[in-house]
Design an enzyme around this catalytic site. Structure first.
Site, mmCIF file in Angstrom:
data_model
loop_
_atom_site.group_PDB
_atom_site.id
_atom_site.type_symbol
_atom_site.label_atom_id
_atom_site.label_comp_id
_atom_site.label_asym_id
_atom_site.label_seq_id
_atom_site.Cartn_x
_atom_site.Cartn_y
_atom_site.Cartn_z
ATOM 1 C CD1 TRP A 18 47.786 28.172 35.882
ATOM 2 C CD2 TRP A 18 46.152 26.944 36.797
ATOM 3 N NE1 TRP A 18 47.997 28.108 37.234
ATOM 4 C CE2 TRP A 18 47.019 27.361 37.824
ATOM 5 C CE3 TRP A 18 45.048 26.160 37.136
ATOM 6 C CZ2 TRP A 18 46.816 27.032 39.153
ATOM 7 C CZ3 TRP A 18 44.857 25.823 38.469
ATOM 8 C CH2 TRP A 18 45.741 26.261 39.451
ATOM 9 C CE LYS B 241 50.671 40.127 46.802
ATOM 10 N NZ LYS B 241 49.290 40.073 47.164
ATOM 11 C CD GLU C 45 47.932 41.030 50.296
ATOM 12 O OE1 GLU C 45 47.299 39.987 50.511
ATOM 13 O OE2 GLU C 45 48.227 41.412 49.151
ATOM 14 C CE LYS D 186 45.542 40.311 38.668
ATOM 15 N NZ LYS D 186 46.076 40.694 39.988
ATOM 16 N NE ARG E 235 42.702 34.791 32.116
ATOM 17 C CZ ARG E 235 41.530 35.186 32.596
ATOM 18 N NH1 ARG E 235 41.201 36.446 32.542
ATOM 19 N NH2 ARG E 235 40.685 34.322 33.079
ATOM 20 C CD GLU F 196 50.235 36.116 45.723
ATOM 21 O OE1 GLU F 196 49.149 35.828 45.216
ATOM 22 O OE2 GLU F 196 50.562 37.297 45.979
ATOM 23 C CB CYS G 137 42.409 28.363 30.972
ATOM 24 S SG CYS G 137 42.774 26.822 31.780
ATOM 25 C CG ASN H 40 39.344 29.384 29.904
ATOM 26 O OD1 ASN H 40 40.197 28.743 29.304
ATOM 27 N ND2 ASN H 40 39.339 30.707 29.967
ATOM 28 N N GLY H 41 37.600 26.092 32.499
ATOM 29 C CA GLY H 41 36.626 25.539 33.442
ATOM 30 C C GLY H 41 36.861 24.055 33.642
ATOM 31 C CG HIS I 142 49.338 30.984 71.805
ATOM 32 N ND1 HIS I 142 48.991 30.550 73.060
ATOM 33 C CD2 HIS I 142 49.086 32.315 71.791
ATOM 34 C CE1 HIS I 142 48.538 31.565 73.786
ATOM 35 N NE2 HIS I 142 48.583 32.654 73.025
HETATM 36 C C1 G6P Z 1 44.059 34.448 42.833
HETATM 37 C C2 G6P Z 1 45.051 35.570 42.631
HETATM 38 C C3 G6P Z 1 45.094 36.445 43.878
HETATM 39 C C4 G6P Z 1 43.702 36.954 44.202
HETATM 40 C C5 G6P Z 1 42.695 35.819 44.338
HETATM 41 C C6 G6P Z 1 41.265 36.347 44.398
HETATM 42 O O1 G6P Z 1 44.521 33.586 43.804
HETATM 43 O O2 G6P Z 1 46.345 35.048 42.362
HETATM 44 O O3 G6P Z 1 45.958 37.541 43.653
HETATM 45 O O4 G6P Z 1 43.749 37.690 45.375
HETATM 46 O O5 G6P Z 1 42.771 34.958 43.203
HETATM 47 O O6 G6P Z 1 40.984 36.973 43.179
HETATM 48 P P1 G6P Z 1 39.873 38.072 42.953
HETATM 49 O O7 G6P Z 1 39.949 38.389 41.495
HETATM 50 O O8 G6P Z 1 38.578 37.448 43.341
HETATM 51 O O9 G6P Z 1 40.215 39.237 43.817
#
Ligand code: G6P
Length: 616
Positions: free
Chosen positions: A78, A493, A489, A611, A27, A496, A2, A104-105, A512
């Site tokens: 969000w 990616k 990672e 984000k 975000r 996502e 949000c 937000n929250g 396994h």
């Molecule tokens: C969200 C984002 C990720 C990020 C994670 C941790 O899930 O979509 O891209 O890695 O939060 O965020 P931070 O700001 O703590 O690195």
């Protein structure tokens, strides 16, 4: 997650608020809304509009309407409590005092409060926790008896548990905004006769670089002439004022099609910034101003615990190998969300490192606080200057990679790797590493940006390879040692932004169970650069090929043999194994990017993602 923007000043509020919302679009959100007070009537009128989907939809909704007013609030939501509907979108209004609020929250005790308010005769229209808070403020609002908007907000916040960043307006007080925070980011930009409240500096920096930060449980009452900051118990506090660092041109696309693409290609420059002034070649010592005052405590520490979420966790997992291998420092790495709830053992001599791009991730922050309460010395490895984690840690190192807008984190990941590598060298050199060995690794580290540049030169080839496989819905990513977290990672990616199902794991784990998945043509990405376990990786490649899987290998330049083993090979320049994740991840970032583009997805605004995750 949000986004909040609120404005009070002399300029028309609506266009400014909409522009602010656009700056926060990255975000992640699913609906948007705006409310502006029209002061031409008494009491003022709340002009309100909401729309599901993009801020563009909200703008369409507003077409042909003109709103008066220089005070307003706006929000991108969000969804957490209640589905994605216009009714659930913010701002929410109360049914009595003329309050409008954005939040937000999460208000955790909202159902108890809702029952209480229903008994008092209030009727709710949405399913949200936010409407409950709005109604509670309205219920307490009683200007005739001295409970003005500021006091009503303070009173309501004394009743709630959970996390919040809020901005509130009231038609009976048309020249006031009240904002408050606990556990969710909120800053107030200070302009000339105007103030912009926002959950993220991006919505402020176009207007002013000066901003004040609020601590948890702080409430700020803002008028055009100034502000008053207090706690929810109405004890006055002095806010901290800081200069926002971001340059606006850093958040423009600058000729790229997407922020993610721009940020992938920006990595050489970003990392040069991260490393600048921090590598002292003469003496083999890393210079980290933000932690130097604690050098002795760090060297004497008995163990390190790294806490993070998402991509930041993968960087921390690489660091776990480096701290142990280079500095012989016992190190564990854990999801912050798990750490915070499992009664962790944090004894004297434990250093906790919170790794976070945003510095606002709710779980990382809560885990950090938990460790601090138990006596740990805390470090932050954070990108956003002045963010909550940066402020709440004892010491830390900034990434300096510039604002990251793409939801899929890229340059922050390599920035985190660079900082954590430097931290491990900082310790290693002070504990056991010779100046020569340290200087050699530092030399190599300094050259990593050039090598990333080189790896990026293969983008057209990576695009072609990726496009050959994008019809496959299941992929595997495999790596060993420091490249195991890189495999995680790579899979993250791809998931996502291309919505392809992908799993990452250590190479040997494949046998396994996951090997059962391999059938004709399944893409299996191996990180097969030259390293201690290269031969073992080749064996696993053979196993996948024997079962009909398509192997895409990320390998070291000059390795001809791998061409006989894998269908596709993507080369990265040679480097020490410890530093290789900064190179091997680059092709994986590009693969995810090209897969998402080829599948027609909105790369920078992937569905359901945020984000910065500021709720649990
Ligand atoms: C969200 C984002 C990720 C990020 C994670 C941790 O899930 O979509 O891209 O890695 O939060 O965020 P931070 O700001 O703590 O690195």
């Amino acid at each position: 997650m949000c986004g909040i923007v609120a404005y009070i000043g002399t300029r028309p509020a609506r266009p400014l608020l909409i522009e602010g919302l656009k700056r926060l679009e990255y975000r992640g959100y699913d609906s948007a809304g705006v409310a502006v007070l029209d002061p031409s009537t008494k009491p003022a009128k709340i002009q309100l509009a909401k729309a599901v989907g993009r801020v563009g939809n909200l703008e369409e909704r507003l077409e042909g309407t003109t709103w008066q007013g220089t005070v307003g609030i706006a929000h991108t939501r969000w969804a957490s409590h209640g589905g994605v509907t216009e009714t659930n979108a913010h701002p929410h209004t109360d049914d009595h005092a003329g309050i409008a609020l954005i939040h937000n929250g999460i208000i955790e005790n909202y159902s108890v409060l809702r029952k209480y308010l229903e008994q008092k005769g209030h009727t709710f229209v949405s399913e949200t926790d936010t409407e409950v808070l709005t109604m509670l403020i309205g219920e307490l609002y009683d200007p005739a008896n001295g409970v003005d908007l500021e006091a009503a907000v303070q009173g309501a916040l004394r009743e709630v548990t959970g996390a919040y960043a809020i901005a509130v307006i009231c038609k009976q007080e048309p020249d006031v905004i009240v904002a408050a925070r606990k556990g969710s980011p909120l800053i107030v930009g200070i302009g000339n006769g105007e103030y912009i409240v926002a959950s993220d500096p991006q919505a402020i920096i176009a207007h002013t670089a000066q901003a004040m930060t609020l601590d948890d449980y702080n409430v700020v009452k803002i008028t055009r002439d100034g502000f008053r900051t207090s706690t929810i118990d109405n004890v006055e506090v002095t806010p901290k004022v800081l200069e926002l660092e971001s340059e606006l041109d850093e958040i423009d696309l600058g000729g790229y099609e997407h922020y993610m693409q721009k940020e992938i290609f920006e990595q050489p420059a970003a990392l040069r910034n991260t490393l600048r002034g921090r590598l002292d070649m003469k003496d083999g010592r890393v210079v980290l101003g933000g932690v130097s005052a604690f050098a002795k405590d760090l060297v004497r520490a008995r163990r390190f615990i790294m806490i993070a979420q998402g991509t930041a966790l993968h960087a921390a997992m690489v660091a776990e190998y480096l701290f142990e291998e280079l500095a012989r420092m016992p190190t564990e790495c854990e999801y912050a969300s798990e750490f915070r709830y499992r009664n962790p053992i944090v004894d004297e001599g434990t250093v906790v490192v919170a790794v976070s791009q945003s510095g606002e991730t709710a779980d990382t922050l809560a885990a950090l606080n938990e460790a601090q309460d138990r006596g740990a010395l805390s470090l932050g490895v954070v990108n956003v200057v002045g963010s909550t984690i940066a402020r709440e840690t004892d010491a830390g190192v900034y990434l300096r990679v510039g604002p990251e807008i793409g939801v899929a984190s890229t340059k922050a990941f390599t920035g985190q790797l660079a900082v954590l590598t430097m931290l491990s060298l900082f310790l290693a050199r002070r504990k056991l590493m010779s100046p020569e060995a340290a200087a050699k690794l530092q030399d190599e580290l300094a050259d990593i940006p050039n090598k990333i540049e080189h790896a990026l030169g293969l983008a057209p080839e990576i695009k072609q390879i990726t496009e050959r496989y994008i019809q496959h819905e299941n992929w595997l990513f495999l790596g060993r040692g420091v490249n195991y977290p890189v495999a995680l990672e790579g899979a993250l990616k791809l998931k996502e932004i291309s919505y392809i199902h992908a799993e990452g794991m250590p190479v040997a784990e494949m046998t396994h169970g996951p090997i059962a998945l391999i059938n004709d043509g399944m893409p299996v990405v191996f990180i097969a650069n030259q390293g201690a376990q290269y031969d073992k990786v080749l064996n696993n490649i053979a196993e996948v090929r024997a079962r009909g899987g398509h192997v895409i290998a990320v390998a070291t330049e000059g390795d001809r043999h791998i061409r006989t083993m894998a269908e596709d090979v993507i080369y990265v320049p040679p480097c020490s194994e410890a530093l290789s994740p900064m190179l091997t991840v680059v092709p994986l970032q590009l693969m995810a990017y090209y897969a998402a583009v080829a599948r027609g997805h909105d790369v920078d605004k992937p569905r359901n993602l945020a984000k910065s995750v500021t709720i649990e």
